[in-house]
Design a protein around this motif. Structure first.
Motif, PDB file in Angstrom:
ATOM      1  N   VAL A 134       0.847  -1.182   0.000  1.00 53.84           N
ATOM      2  CA  VAL A 134       0.000   0.000   0.000  1.00 53.84           C
ATOM      3  C   VAL A 134       0.888   1.239   0.000  1.00 53.84           C
ATOM      4  O   VAL A 134       1.819   1.349   0.803  1.00 53.84           O
TER       5      VAL A 134
ATOM      6  N   SER B  85      -5.301  -2.346  -0.458  1.00 56.57           N
ATOM      7  CA  SER B  85      -5.628  -3.718  -0.111  1.00 56.57           C
ATOM      8  C   SER B  85      -6.970  -3.788   0.582  1.00 56.57           C
ATOM      9  O   SER B  85      -7.267  -2.992   1.454  1.00 56.57           O
ATOM     10  N   SER B  86      -7.754  -4.753   0.213  1.00 56.56           N
ATOM     11  CA  SER B  86      -9.061  -4.904   0.838  1.00 56.56           C
ATOM     12  C   SER B  86      -8.934  -5.347   2.288  1.00 56.56           C
ATOM     13  O   SER B  86      -9.914  -5.357   3.022  1.00 56.56           O
ATOM     14  N   THR B  87      -7.732  -5.700   2.707  1.00 56.70           N
ATOM     15  CA  THR B  87      -7.551  -6.126   4.095  1.00 56.70           C
ATOM     16  C   THR B  87      -7.278  -4.965   5.033  1.00 56.70           C
ATOM     17  O   THR B  87      -7.209  -5.162   6.246  1.00 56.70           O
TER      18      THR B  87
ATOM     19  N   TYR C 264      -3.728  -3.149   8.672  1.00 51.84           N
ATOM     20  CA  TYR C 264      -4.636  -4.285   8.619  1.00 51.84           C
ATOM     21  C   TYR C 264      -4.565  -4.996   9.967  1.00 51.84           C
ATOM     22  O   TYR C 264      -3.705  -4.690  10.804  1.00 51.84           O
TER      23      TYR C 264
END
Length: 123
Positions: A2, A28-30, A99
């Motif tokens: 990221v 990132s989707s996390t 995250y």
């Protein structure tokens, strides 16, 4: 990976306003937490505001009522609207992301951070 890029800093007189932006690349989707922290040379990082992926926010006592954190998921952009600025708000402001498990920790300890944008408030 990221990458975070801040913009919107500058010089303003006390009582004025600024809006900082933080664009996320390789998002990132996390990522579950995003936030802002600030730092003066030789001083420790100070968390300013945090927002989680449910939109819940948390603020430092020193900025409550004057600063608002928000995000625009479609644009992968985080914002910090700063009003009624004071000279003690002068610092380098950093965007940060992390995250992991909720609740969010302190933004100064998040895994990802940008290069910073300078905010200078003159009295």
């Amino acid at each position: 990976q990221v990458q975070l890029v801040e913009s919107g800093g500058g010089s303003v007189q006390a009582g004025g306003s600024l809006r900082l932006s933080c664009a996320s690349y390789g998002y990132s989707s996390t990522i579950v937490c995003m936030g802002w922290f600030r730092q003066l040379p030789g001083k420790p990082r100070e968390g300013v505001a945090v927002i989680d992926n449910y939109g819940r926010t948390r603020y430092a006592d020193s900025v409550k009522g004057r600063i608002t954190i928000s995000k625009e998921n479609v644009k992968n952009t985080l914002y910090l609207q700063m009003n009624s600025l004071k000279s003690e708000d002068t610092a380098m402001y950093y965007c940060a992301a992390d995250y992991g498990a909720l609740p969010c920790g302190e933004p100064g300890s998040f895994r990802y951070r940008g290069q910073g944008t300078q905010v200078t408030v003159s009295s």
